[in-house]
Design a protein around this motif. Sequence first.
Motif, PDB file in Angstrom:
ATOM      1  N   SER A 156       2.290  10.893  11.787  1.00  0.00           N
ATOM      2  CA  SER A 156       2.571  11.616  13.034  1.00  0.00           C
ATOM      3  C   SER A 156       1.911  12.993  13.027  1.00  0.00           C
ATOM      4  N   ILE A 157       1.857  13.623  11.848  1.00  0.00           N
ATOM      5  CA  ILE A 157       1.196  14.927  11.736  1.00  0.00           C
ATOM      6  C   ILE A 157      -0.303  14.764  11.953  1.00  0.00           C
ATOM      7  N   ILE A 158      -0.873  13.747  11.325  1.00  0.00           N
ATOM      8  CA  ILE A 158      -2.315  13.480  11.460  1.00  0.00           C
ATOM      9  C   ILE A 158      -2.673  13.165  12.904  1.00  0.00           C
ATOM     10  N   ASP A 159      -1.779  12.446  13.579  1.00  0.00           N
ATOM     11  CA  ASP A 159      -2.027  12.094  14.974  1.00  0.00           C
ATOM     12  C   ASP A 159      -2.119  13.326  15.856  1.00  0.00           C
TER      13      ASP A 159
ATOM     14  N   LYS B 224       0.834  -1.208   0.000  1.00  0.00           N
ATOM     15  CA  LYS B 224       0.000   0.000   0.000  1.00  0.00           C
ATOM     16  C   LYS B 224       0.866   1.254   0.000  1.00  0.00           C
ATOM     17  N   ALA B 225       1.953   1.226   0.763  1.00  0.00           N
ATOM     18  CA  ALA B 225       2.856   2.378   0.800  1.00  0.00           C
ATOM     19  C   ALA B 225       3.451   2.627  -0.586  1.00  0.00           C
ATOM     20  N   LYS B 226       3.835   1.552  -1.254  1.00  0.00           N
ATOM     21  CA  LYS B 226       4.397   1.680  -2.603  1.00  0.00           C
ATOM     22  C   LYS B 226       3.354   2.242  -3.566  1.00  0.00           C
ATOM     23  N   ASP B 227       2.115   1.799  -3.409  1.00  0.00           N
ATOM     24  CA  ASP B 227       1.034   2.260  -4.288  1.00  0.00           C
ATOM     25  C   ASP B 227       0.782   3.757  -4.172  1.00  0.00           C
ATOM     26  N   ILE B 228       0.964   4.310  -2.947  1.00  0.00           N
ATOM     27  CA  ILE B 228       0.699   5.750  -2.782  1.00  0.00           C
ATOM     28  C   ILE B 228       1.979   6.570  -2.930  1.00  0.00           C
ATOM     29  N   GLY B 229       3.084   5.901  -3.253  1.00  0.00           N
ATOM     30  CA  GLY B 229       4.321   6.604  -3.540  1.00  0.00           C
ATOM     31  C   GLY B 229       5.095   7.094  -2.341  1.00  0.00           C
ATOM     32  N   LEU B 230       4.934   6.439  -1.206  1.00  0.00           N
ATOM     33  CA  LEU B 230       5.649   6.829   0.006  1.00  0.00           C
ATOM     34  C   LEU B 230       6.404   5.646   0.584  1.00  0.00           C
ATOM     35  N   THR B 231       7.521   5.933   1.243  1.00  0.00           N
ATOM     36  CA  THR B 231       8.239   4.890   1.969  1.00  0.00           C
ATOM     37  C   THR B 231       7.560   4.694   3.324  1.00  0.00           C
ATOM     38  N   PRO B 232       7.815   3.570   4.006  1.00  0.00           N
ATOM     39  CA  PRO B 232       7.246   3.391   5.347  1.00  0.00           C
ATOM     40  C   PRO B 232       7.589   4.536   6.303  1.00  0.00           C
ATOM     41  N   ILE B 233       8.822   5.045   6.230  1.00  0.00           N
ATOM     42  CA  ILE B 233       9.217   6.162   7.094  1.00  0.00           C
ATOM     43  C   ILE B 233       8.391   7.396   6.755  1.00  0.00           C
ATOM     44  N   GLU B 234       8.180   7.652   5.482  1.00  0.00           N
ATOM     45  CA  GLU B 234       7.382   8.810   5.062  1.00  0.00           C
ATOM     46  C   GLU B 234       5.930   8.659   5.487  1.00  0.00           C
ATOM     47  N   VAL B 235       5.431   7.438   5.420  1.00  0.00           N
ATOM     48  CA  VAL B 235       4.058   7.179   5.883  1.00  0.00           C
ATOM     49  C   VAL B 235       3.952   7.497   7.369  1.00  0.00           C
ATOM     50  N   SER B 236       4.929   7.025   8.144  1.00  0.00           N
ATOM     51  CA  SER B 236       4.929   7.288   9.588  1.00  0.00           C
ATOM     52  C   SER B 236       5.051   8.777   9.874  1.00  0.00           C
ATOM     53  N   THR B 237       5.832   9.485   9.064  1.00  0.00           N
ATOM     54  CA  THR B 237       6.000  10.923   9.259  1.00  0.00           C
ATOM     55  C   THR B 237       4.689  11.654   9.028  1.00  0.00           C
ATOM     56  N   LEU B 238       3.997  11.320   7.940  1.00  0.00           N
ATOM     57  CA  LEU B 238       2.704  11.950   7.671  1.00  0.00           C
ATOM     58  C   LEU B 238       1.681  11.533   8.735  1.00  0.00           C
TER      59      LEU B 238
ATOM     60  N   LEU C  38       2.557  21.900   3.206  1.00  0.00           N
ATOM     61  CA  LEU C  38       1.520  21.287   4.048  1.00  0.00           C
ATOM     62  C   LEU C  38       0.904  22.297   5.005  1.00  0.00           C
ATOM     63  N   GLU C  39       1.689  23.265   5.461  1.00  0.00           N
ATOM     64  CA  GLU C  39       1.228  24.305   6.386  1.00  0.00           C
ATOM     65  C   GLU C  39       0.444  23.693   7.560  1.00  0.00           C
ATOM     66  N   SER C  40       1.116  22.763   8.212  1.00  0.00           N
ATOM     67  CA  SER C  40       0.511  22.058   9.343  1.00  0.00           C
ATOM     68  C   SER C  40       0.929  22.690  10.666  1.00  0.00           C
ATOM     69  N   CYS C  41      -0.052  23.043  11.485  1.00  0.00           N
ATOM     70  CA  CYS C  41       0.241  23.653  12.791  1.00  0.00           C
ATOM     71  C   CYS C  41       1.089  22.762  13.699  1.00  0.00           C
ATOM     72  N   PRO C  42       0.812  21.448  13.754  1.00  0.00           N
ATOM     73  CA  PRO C  42       1.652  20.597  14.610  1.00  0.00           C
ATOM     74  C   PRO C  42       3.133  20.640  14.240  1.00  0.00           C
ATOM     75  N   THR C  43       3.440  20.830  12.959  1.00  0.00           N
ATOM     76  CA  THR C  43       4.864  20.902  12.584  1.00  0.00           C
ATOM     77  C   THR C  43       5.486  22.209  13.061  1.00  0.00           C
TER      78      THR C  43
ATOM     79  N   PRO D 278       9.265  11.815  11.756  1.00  0.00           N
ATOM     80  CA  PRO D 278       8.059  11.959  12.572  1.00  0.00           C
ATOM     81  C   PRO D 278       8.180  13.057  13.623  1.00  0.00           C
ATOM     82  N   ILE D 279       7.087  13.764  13.866  1.00  0.00           N
ATOM     83  CA  ILE D 279       7.054  14.788  14.923  1.00  0.00           C
ATOM     84  C   ILE D 279       6.360  14.225  16.167  1.00  0.00           C
ATOM     85  N   TYR D 280       6.016  12.944  16.104  1.00  0.00           N
ATOM     86  CA  TYR D 280       5.274  12.290  17.182  1.00  0.00           C
ATOM     87  C   TYR D 280       5.369  10.795  16.912  1.00  0.00           C
ATOM     88  N   LEU D 281       5.172   9.990  17.928  1.00  0.00           N
ATOM     89  CA  LEU D 281       5.125   8.545  17.702  1.00  0.00           C
ATOM     90  C   LEU D 281       3.707   8.189  17.263  1.00  0.00           C
TER      91      LEU D 281
END
Length: 360
Positions: free
Chosen positions: A230-233, A214-228, A259-264, A300-303
Amino acid sequence: MKFVFFIFCNFAFVMKSRQKKKRYSKLILGFVCTIVALLAIVISTIIFGRFTSKEHAMLYIDNDDNIDSVYTKLEATAGPCKIGTFKFLCSLRGYSKKILPGRYDVGEGKGTYTVVQNLRHGLQTPLKLTIPQTHTVDMLAEKIAKKLRCSEDELKAAFHNKALQEKCGVNDTTIAALFIPDTYEIYWTITPEQFVERMKKEYDTFWNSKRLSKAKDIGLTPIEVSTLASIIDRETNDKEDMPIIAGLYMNRLKKGMKLESCPTAIFAVGDFTMRRVLKQHTMHESPYNTYLHAGLPPGPIYLPRPICIDAVLNYNHNDFLFMCARADRSGKHHFSKTYEEHAKYGKIYAEYLNQRNIKK
C-alpha cells in the motif's frame, strides 16, 4: 352384357367418389395443419419472442415491491414491450404470490417467457463491481454503496463488525487488506456481511500457495505484504520502480531503520489532498507515521493493487536506502545508497516544487 356394364359403371362411380372424398379430406387436413402451424408460430412468437427491443434493460425489484409496482417498473425500464403477454404469463405462473428481489436484465433479446421464469426463480443478473483504490474502508463504503442495495452506513457497520472481523482474521487496522482492487461479479442483493465474506474468499484465492510461500521466504505475513504494498502504491505508478522501492524498504526493515515514507505521514495527518510533505507533517503523532515509528504501519494505508503486492513478493535485491522523486514529472525516482547523495536529489526536487508553487 348390359348388367356387367352397369356394375362396372357403378363401381367406377364409387371409386371416383371415394377418391374425391379422400382428396377433400387431404385438403381439409392440410388446411387444418396450416392453421395450427400458423397459430403455433404466432403463439411462439408472442411468448418466446423478444420481450423488448432494448439491448439492455435492467429491472431492480425491492423487498416491498408488489405485482403492480413490478409492472410499472418494467414498463419504465423496458419501454415498448410485450407487457400484455408478460402479465398473462405472470398470472398463469402465479408470479404475484412470490416476488423475489433482485437485479434482472430483461433486455439482451430475452423472450417474454424467459423473463418471467428468471423473475419467478430469482435468477438475477450479476453486476460487475470494481473495487476502487482508496485510503480507508469507510471511503470504500462511500464509493460502492450506490452500486449495491445496501446503504453506506450498513457497509461501514459490517466493515467494523468485530465478530465478522474475527471470523475473517482481521481487525479495524488490517481489514483493508481484504479488498484487493479488481472487478468482481456481485449480486445486487448481497448483504454487507455477505460482501465482506465474499471479499475474504477472493482474498484467500488471491493468496495462493505460491504467493504464501514467497511471503514466508521474505519474512512477512500476507497482511504485512499488503501493508508495504500500500505504501509502494502511493509512492509510484511506475511498474519498473515498484520492485526497486520494495527492495529499498526491505533493506530499511532489515537494518531496523525507520521507513520515513511520505505517504504514511499523509495518511497520519488525514489530508489526502496534500502534494508536499513538510517537517510539521513528519512530526504528526500517529502509529502510521513511519517518520516517528520504526517498522511497518499497523495496516494498509491504501487498497494496494495486485501489481504492488507482487512487487513486494518479488522485490529487487539492491543496496538502496533512500529515494527521491525525479523533478521531471515522469513518476520515477532517484535511488541512493547514501544520505549525502539523496540530499542532492532532495534539494533539486524541493526547487522543482517551489517553481511550481506547490507549498502543501
